[in-house]
Design a protein around this motif. Structure first.
Motif, short mmCIF file in Angstrom:
data_model
loop_
_atom_site.label_atom_id
_atom_site.label_comp_id
_atom_site.label_asym_id
_atom_site.label_seq_id
_atom_site.Cartn_x
_atom_site.Cartn_y
_atom_site.Cartn_z
N LYS A 1 0.85 -1.20 0.00
CA LYS A 1 0.00 0.00 0.00
C LYS A 1 0.88 1.24 0.00
CE LYS A 1 -0.68 0.33 5.05
NZ LYS A 1 0.03 1.54 5.39
N PHE A 2 0.26 2.37 -0.30
CA PHE A 2 0.99 3.64 -0.22
C PHE A 2 0.05 4.66 0.40
CE2 PHE A 2 2.28 7.80 -1.90
CZ PHE A 2 3.61 7.82 -1.49
N THR A 3 0.18 4.83 1.70
CA THR A 3 -0.68 5.79 2.39
C THR A 3 0.11 6.84 3.15
OG1 THR A 3 -0.82 4.35 4.33
CG2 THR A 3 -2.55 4.09 2.65
N ASN A 4 1.39 6.60 3.39
CA ASN A 4 2.25 7.62 4.00
C ASN A 4 3.71 7.24 3.82
OD1 ASN A 4 3.17 6.03 6.27
ND2 ASN A 4 1.13 6.31 7.15
N VAL A 5 4.59 8.10 4.33
CA VAL A 5 6.02 7.92 4.07
C VAL A 5 6.54 6.61 4.66
CG1 VAL A 5 6.86 9.20 6.11
CG2 VAL A 5 8.22 9.21 4.00
N LYS A 6 5.84 6.07 5.64
CA LYS A 6 6.29 4.80 6.25
C LYS A 6 6.17 3.63 5.27
CE LYS A 6 5.23 6.15 11.00
NZ LYS A 6 4.36 7.31 10.79
N ASP A 7 5.40 3.82 4.20
CA ASP A 7 5.27 2.75 3.20
C ASP A 7 6.42 2.76 2.19
OD1 ASP A 7 2.84 1.75 4.24
OD2 ASP A 7 1.74 3.39 3.29
N VAL A 8 7.33 3.73 2.33
CA VAL A 8 8.48 3.79 1.42
C VAL A 8 9.60 2.94 2.02
CG1 VAL A 8 10.18 5.32 0.34
CG2 VAL A 8 7.84 6.12 0.71
N THR A 9 10.09 2.00 1.22
CA THR A 9 11.12 1.10 1.77
C THR A 9 12.47 1.78 1.86
OG1 THR A 9 11.25 0.24 -0.48
CG2 THR A 9 10.06 -1.11 1.13
N ASN A 10 12.83 2.57 0.83
CA ASN A 10 14.12 3.27 0.83
C ASN A 10 13.94 4.56 0.05
OD1 ASN A 10 16.70 4.27 0.03
ND2 ASN A 10 17.58 2.28 0.54
#
Ligand code: CP
Length: 316
Positions: free
Chosen positions: A6-15
Protein backbone atom coordinates in the motif's frame (compact mmCIF):
# COMPACT_ATOMS: atom_id res chain seq x y z
CA UNK A 1 -2.40 -14.30 3.71
CA UNK A 2 0.51 -12.01 2.74
CA UNK A 3 -0.01 -8.33 3.53
CA UNK A 4 -0.96 -6.27 0.47
CA UNK A 5 1.41 -3.50 -0.55
CA UNK A 6 0.00 0.00 0.00
CA UNK A 7 0.99 3.64 -0.22
CA UNK A 8 -0.68 5.79 2.39
CA UNK A 9 2.25 7.62 4.00
CA UNK A 10 6.02 7.92 4.07
CA UNK A 11 6.29 4.80 6.25
CA UNK A 12 5.27 2.75 3.20
CA UNK A 13 8.48 3.79 1.42
CA UNK A 14 11.12 1.10 1.77
CA UNK A 15 14.12 3.27 0.83
CA UNK A 16 13.46 6.94 0.16
CA UNK A 17 16.71 7.71 -1.68
CA UNK A 18 16.25 4.68 -3.97
CA UNK A 19 12.68 5.74 -4.73
CA UNK A 20 13.84 9.27 -5.60
CA UNK A 21 16.59 7.90 -7.85
CA UNK A 22 14.08 5.59 -9.53
CA UNK A 23 11.62 8.47 -10.02
CA UNK A 24 14.34 10.54 -11.71
CA UNK A 25 15.23 7.52 -13.89
CA UNK A 26 11.56 7.17 -14.84
CA UNK A 27 11.46 10.87 -15.68
CA UNK A 28 14.34 10.40 -18.12
CA UNK A 29 12.84 7.14 -19.48
CA UNK A 30 9.05 7.46 -19.08
CA UNK A 31 8.17 4.43 -21.20
CA UNK A 32 10.81 2.04 -19.87
CA UNK A 33 8.37 0.08 -17.67
CA UNK A 34 5.46 0.18 -20.11
CA UNK A 35 4.94 -3.60 -20.04
CA UNK A 36 4.83 -3.86 -16.25
CA UNK A 37 1.17 -2.88 -15.92
CA UNK A 38 -0.15 -4.60 -19.03
CA UNK A 39 -3.55 -6.15 -18.34
CA UNK A 40 -3.83 -4.38 -14.98
CA UNK A 41 -6.35 -1.71 -14.06
CA UNK A 42 -6.03 1.23 -11.65
CA UNK A 43 -9.30 2.46 -10.15
CA UNK A 44 -9.25 6.09 -9.04
CA UNK A 45 -11.97 6.88 -6.53
CA UNK A 46 -12.67 10.55 -5.82
CA UNK A 47 -14.78 11.86 -2.98
CA UNK A 48 -13.44 15.39 -3.74
CA UNK A 49 -12.33 17.49 -6.74
CA UNK A 50 -8.91 17.23 -8.36
CA UNK A 51 -6.97 18.34 -11.42
CA UNK A 52 -3.34 17.29 -10.89
CA UNK A 53 -3.90 14.11 -8.91
CA UNK A 54 -6.54 12.83 -11.30
CA UNK A 55 -4.60 13.52 -14.50
CA UNK A 56 -1.05 12.75 -13.32
CA UNK A 57 -1.95 9.47 -11.62
CA UNK A 58 -3.92 8.29 -14.64
CA UNK A 59 -1.08 9.25 -16.97
CA UNK A 60 1.48 7.60 -14.69
CA UNK A 61 -0.57 4.39 -14.80
CA UNK A 62 -0.90 4.60 -18.59
CA UNK A 63 2.88 5.02 -18.96
CA UNK A 64 3.22 1.74 -17.05
CA UNK A 65 0.79 0.09 -19.47
CA UNK A 66 -2.16 0.06 -17.03
CA UNK A 67 -5.74 0.86 -17.85
CA UNK A 68 -7.56 3.31 -15.59
CA UNK A 69 -11.11 3.84 -14.36
CA UNK A 70 -12.27 6.95 -12.52
CA UNK A 71 -15.21 6.87 -10.14
CA UNK A 72 -16.42 10.18 -8.75
CA UNK A 73 -18.02 8.70 -5.66
CA UNK A 74 -18.64 12.12 -4.16
CA UNK A 75 -20.83 13.27 -7.04
CA UNK A 76 -21.87 10.16 -9.02
CA UNK A 77 -22.01 7.29 -6.53
CA UNK A 78 -24.65 6.10 -4.11
CA UNK A 79 -24.68 7.78 -0.71
CA UNK A 80 -22.29 5.69 1.36
CA UNK A 81 -22.82 4.49 4.91
CA UNK A 82 -19.73 4.39 7.12
CA UNK A 83 -21.13 3.17 10.43
CA UNK A 84 -20.75 -0.54 11.16
CA UNK A 85 -24.04 -2.15 12.06
CA UNK A 86 -26.08 0.83 10.84
CA UNK A 87 -29.75 0.28 10.11
CA UNK A 88 -29.70 1.79 6.64
CA UNK A 89 -33.24 3.11 6.49
CA UNK A 90 -32.17 6.72 5.98
CA UNK A 91 -30.31 8.55 3.21
CA UNK A 92 -27.44 6.08 2.75
CA UNK A 93 -27.87 3.43 0.08
CA UNK A 94 -24.61 1.45 0.07
CA UNK A 95 -22.20 0.52 2.84
CA UNK A 96 -18.58 1.54 2.30
CA UNK A 97 -17.38 -2.01 2.97
CA UNK A 98 -19.57 -3.41 0.19
CA UNK A 99 -18.57 -0.67 -2.27
CA UNK A 100 -14.86 -1.18 -1.64
CA UNK A 101 -15.06 -4.95 -1.99
CA UNK A 102 -16.99 -4.55 -5.24
CA UNK A 103 -14.48 -2.05 -6.66
CA UNK A 104 -11.73 -4.52 -5.75
CA UNK A 105 -13.32 -6.99 -8.19
CA UNK A 106 -12.85 -4.58 -11.08
CA UNK A 107 -9.42 -3.13 -10.33
CA UNK A 108 -5.94 -4.44 -9.50
CA UNK A 109 -5.05 -1.31 -7.52
CA UNK A 110 -7.44 1.17 -5.88
CA UNK A 111 -6.49 4.79 -5.32
CA UNK A 112 -8.68 7.06 -3.23
CA UNK A 113 -9.05 10.75 -2.44
CA UNK A 114 -11.11 11.70 0.61
CA UNK A 115 -10.52 15.06 2.31
CA UNK A 116 -11.00 16.00 5.94
CA UNK A 117 -14.44 17.34 6.77
CA UNK A 118 -12.91 19.73 9.35
CA UNK A 119 -15.82 19.29 11.78
CA UNK A 120 -14.50 16.68 14.19
CA UNK A 121 -10.72 16.40 14.67
CA UNK A 122 -10.83 12.94 16.15
CA UNK A 123 -12.93 11.63 13.27
CA UNK A 124 -10.73 13.24 10.62
CA UNK A 125 -7.48 12.06 12.21
CA UNK A 126 -8.82 8.50 12.24
CA UNK A 127 -8.72 8.85 8.44
CA UNK A 128 -11.79 6.62 8.23
CA UNK A 129 -12.29 6.50 4.46
CA UNK A 130 -8.66 5.75 3.58
CA UNK A 131 -8.49 3.19 6.38
CA UNK A 132 -11.75 1.62 5.23
CA UNK A 133 -10.11 1.09 1.83
CA UNK A 134 -7.05 -0.46 3.48
CA UNK A 135 -9.29 -2.70 5.59
CA UNK A 136 -11.83 -3.84 3.01
CA UNK A 137 -9.98 -3.69 -0.32
CA UNK A 138 -8.67 -7.00 -1.58
CA UNK A 139 -6.17 -5.14 -3.78
CA UNK A 140 -3.41 -2.62 -2.91
CA UNK A 141 -4.52 0.89 -1.91
CA UNK A 142 -2.91 4.23 -2.79
CA UNK A 143 -3.75 7.54 -1.11
CA UNK A 144 -4.59 10.33 -3.52
CA UNK A 145 -4.88 12.63 -0.46
CA UNK A 146 -6.66 11.63 2.68
CA UNK A 147 -8.03 13.57 5.63
CA UNK A 148 -4.56 13.86 7.11
CA UNK A 149 -1.97 13.34 4.39
CA UNK A 150 -1.05 13.82 0.74
CA UNK A 151 1.96 11.55 0.27
CA UNK A 152 2.04 11.57 -3.56
CA UNK A 153 2.34 15.37 -3.42
CA UNK A 154 5.06 15.30 -0.77
CA UNK A 155 7.01 12.72 -2.78
CA UNK A 156 6.79 14.93 -5.90
CA UNK A 157 7.90 17.93 -3.81
CA UNK A 158 10.89 16.01 -2.49
CA UNK A 159 11.87 14.94 -6.02
CA UNK A 160 11.66 18.61 -7.07
CA UNK A 161 13.87 19.71 -4.16
CA UNK A 162 16.43 17.03 -5.02
CA UNK A 163 16.53 18.26 -8.62
CA UNK A 164 17.04 21.90 -7.67
CA UNK A 165 19.12 21.84 -4.48
CA UNK A 166 22.58 23.38 -4.71
CA UNK A 167 23.64 22.52 -1.15
CA UNK A 168 24.10 19.12 0.42
CA UNK A 169 21.67 20.02 3.20
CA UNK A 170 19.34 22.80 2.05
CA UNK A 171 17.22 24.91 4.37
CA UNK A 172 13.55 24.22 3.62
CA UNK A 173 10.83 26.44 5.08
CA UNK A 174 7.17 25.48 5.23
CA UNK A 175 5.24 28.70 5.60
CA UNK A 176 1.56 29.11 6.38
CA UNK A 177 -0.08 31.64 4.05
CA UNK A 178 -3.53 33.25 4.15
CA UNK A 179 -6.61 31.82 2.43
CA UNK A 180 -10.28 32.80 2.64
CA UNK A 181 -11.55 29.28 3.33
CA UNK A 182 -10.78 26.56 5.85
CA UNK A 183 -8.41 24.01 4.35
CA UNK A 184 -7.21 20.67 5.76
CA UNK A 185 -3.72 20.13 7.20
CA UNK A 186 -3.06 17.17 4.89
CA UNK A 187 -0.51 18.75 2.53
CA UNK A 188 1.39 20.44 5.36
CA UNK A 189 1.38 17.23 7.42
CA UNK A 190 2.85 15.15 4.61
CA UNK A 191 5.37 17.81 3.62
CA UNK A 192 6.69 17.87 7.20
CA UNK A 193 6.76 14.07 7.46
CA UNK A 194 8.65 13.62 4.18
CA UNK A 195 11.13 16.41 4.94
CA UNK A 196 11.78 14.84 8.35
CA UNK A 197 12.94 11.72 6.49
CA UNK A 198 15.21 13.76 4.17
CA UNK A 199 18.61 15.44 4.38
CA UNK A 200 17.23 18.97 4.83
CA UNK A 201 17.00 21.55 7.62
CA UNK A 202 13.26 22.06 7.98
CA UNK A 203 11.70 25.11 9.62
CA UNK A 204 7.93 25.60 9.90
CA UNK A 205 6.54 29.11 10.25
CA UNK A 206 2.94 30.11 10.95
CA UNK A 207 0.93 32.48 13.12
CA UNK A 208 0.16 31.34 16.67
CA UNK A 209 -2.81 29.00 16.71
CA UNK A 210 -1.77 27.16 13.54
CA UNK A 211 0.46 24.56 15.22
CA UNK A 212 0.32 21.24 13.40
CA UNK A 213 -0.49 18.01 15.23
CA UNK A 214 2.21 17.12 17.80
CA UNK A 215 2.59 13.64 16.30
CA UNK A 216 3.41 15.30 12.96
CA UNK A 217 5.63 18.19 14.02
CA UNK A 218 7.63 16.15 16.58
CA UNK A 219 10.95 17.98 17.11
CA UNK A 220 10.81 20.10 13.94
CA UNK A 221 11.75 23.74 14.52
CA UNK A 222 8.83 26.19 14.57
CA UNK A 223 9.62 29.89 14.03
CA UNK A 224 6.71 32.29 14.56
CA UNK A 225 8.54 35.20 12.85
CA UNK A 226 8.08 34.55 9.12
CA UNK A 227 10.82 37.01 8.10
CA UNK A 228 13.31 35.32 10.40
CA UNK A 229 12.32 31.90 9.07
CA UNK A 230 12.93 33.00 5.48
CA UNK A 231 16.49 34.19 6.17
CA UNK A 232 18.98 32.05 4.22
CA UNK A 233 16.32 29.59 3.03
CA UNK A 234 16.89 27.55 -0.12
CA UNK A 235 13.26 26.53 -0.59
CA UNK A 236 10.05 28.23 0.55
CA UNK A 237 7.05 25.92 0.51
CA UNK A 238 3.81 27.82 1.06
CA UNK A 239 0.52 26.29 2.11
CA UNK A 240 -2.56 27.34 3.96
CA UNK A 241 -4.11 25.14 6.58
CA UNK A 242 -6.85 25.68 9.13
CA UNK A 243 -6.21 25.42 12.85
CA UNK A 244 -5.53 22.00 14.35
CA UNK A 245 -5.94 23.17 17.94
CA UNK A 246 -9.18 25.09 17.30
CA UNK A 247 -10.03 22.45 14.81
CA UNK A 248 -10.98 23.57 11.31
CA UNK A 249 -11.19 27.25 12.25
CA UNK A 250 -9.79 30.11 10.15
CA UNK A 251 -8.15 32.09 12.95
CA UNK A 252 -6.40 34.57 10.68
CA UNK A 253 -6.49 35.83 7.12
CA UNK A 254 -3.52 38.10 7.85
CA UNK A 255 -2.40 39.38 4.44
CA UNK A 256 1.02 40.16 5.85
CA UNK A 257 1.74 36.40 5.63
CA UNK A 258 1.43 36.41 1.83
CA UNK A 259 4.71 35.39 0.15
CA UNK A 260 6.05 38.39 -1.76
CA UNK A 261 9.20 39.14 -3.76
CA UNK A 262 10.41 41.28 -0.84
CA UNK A 263 10.23 38.27 1.48
CA UNK A 264 11.86 35.96 -1.07
CA UNK A 265 14.75 38.45 -1.12
CA UNK A 266 15.48 37.40 2.49
CA UNK A 267 16.28 33.88 1.30
CA UNK A 268 19.52 32.55 -0.20
CA UNK A 269 18.22 32.80 -3.76
CA UNK A 270 15.46 30.54 -2.49
CA UNK A 271 12.97 28.83 -4.75
CA UNK A 272 9.23 29.10 -4.16
CA UNK A 273 7.09 25.96 -4.07
CA UNK A 274 3.37 25.22 -3.73
CA UNK A 275 1.34 22.10 -4.46
CA UNK A 276 -1.30 23.98 -6.50
CA UNK A 277 -4.03 25.02 -6.97
CA UNK A 278 -2.93 28.40 -5.64
CA UNK A 279 -4.91 31.58 -5.10
CA UNK A 280 -2.73 34.20 -6.76
CA UNK A 281 -2.04 37.37 -4.81
CA UNK A 282 -3.51 35.75 -1.70
CA UNK A 283 -1.06 32.92 -0.89
CA UNK A 284 1.75 34.46 -2.97
CA UNK A 285 2.14 37.31 -5.43
CA UNK A 286 2.06 36.80 -9.19
CA UNK A 287 5.76 37.67 -9.36
CA UNK A 288 6.67 34.94 -6.86
CA UNK A 289 4.51 32.31 -8.53
CA UNK A 290 5.72 33.16 -12.04
CA UNK A 291 9.35 32.61 -10.93
CA UNK A 292 8.77 29.43 -8.99
CA UNK A 293 8.95 25.63 -9.14
CA UNK A 294 5.19 25.08 -9.02
CA UNK A 295 4.84 23.72 -12.57
CA UNK A 296 7.87 21.47 -12.08
CA UNK A 297 6.28 20.07 -8.90
CA UNK A 298 3.12 19.33 -10.86
CA UNK A 299 5.19 17.62 -13.56
CA UNK A 300 6.88 15.47 -10.92
CA UNK A 301 3.50 14.18 -9.80
CA UNK A 302 3.79 11.91 -12.87
CA UNK A 303 6.92 10.31 -11.50
CA UNK A 304 6.01 10.10 -7.84
CA UNK A 305 2.82 8.29 -8.88
CA UNK A 306 4.77 6.26 -11.44
CA UNK A 307 7.23 4.87 -8.92
CA UNK A 308 4.52 4.17 -6.34
CA UNK A 309 2.53 2.20 -8.92
CA UNK A 310 5.66 0.47 -10.18
CA UNK A 311 6.53 -0.69 -6.65
CA UNK A 312 3.01 -2.00 -6.16
CA UNK A 313 2.91 -3.76 -9.55
CA UNK A 314 6.20 -5.47 -8.74
CA UNK A 315 4.66 -6.87 -5.55
CA UNK A 316 1.31 -8.22 -6.76
N1 CP B 1 -1.88 19.28 -5.72
C1 CP B 1 -2.98 18.55 -5.95
O1 CP B 1 -3.19 17.50 -5.36
O2 CP B 1 -3.80 19.05 -6.91
P1 CP B 1 -5.28 18.56 -7.20
O3 CP B 1 -6.08 18.84 -5.94
O4 CP B 1 -5.75 19.38 -8.37
O5 CP B 1 -5.26 17.11 -7.49
Amino acid sequence: MAKLPKFTNVKDVTNLQTWIDEALYLKRNPLVFRKLGSGKCLGLVFFNPSLRTRMSTQRAAQLLGMETMVMNVGSDGWNLEFVDGAVMNGNTQEHIKDAIQVMSQYCDVLAVRAFAELKDRQADYQDKILNAFVEYATVPVVSLESAIGHPLQAFADLITIKEHQTKERPKVVLTWAPHPRALPQAVANSFVEWMQESEVDLVVTHPEGYELAPEVIKGTKVEYDQHKAFEGADFIYAKNWSSYTEYGQVLSQDESWQVTAEKMALTDNGKFMHCLPIRRNVIASDEVIDNSLVIKEAENRLFSAGIVLKKILENI
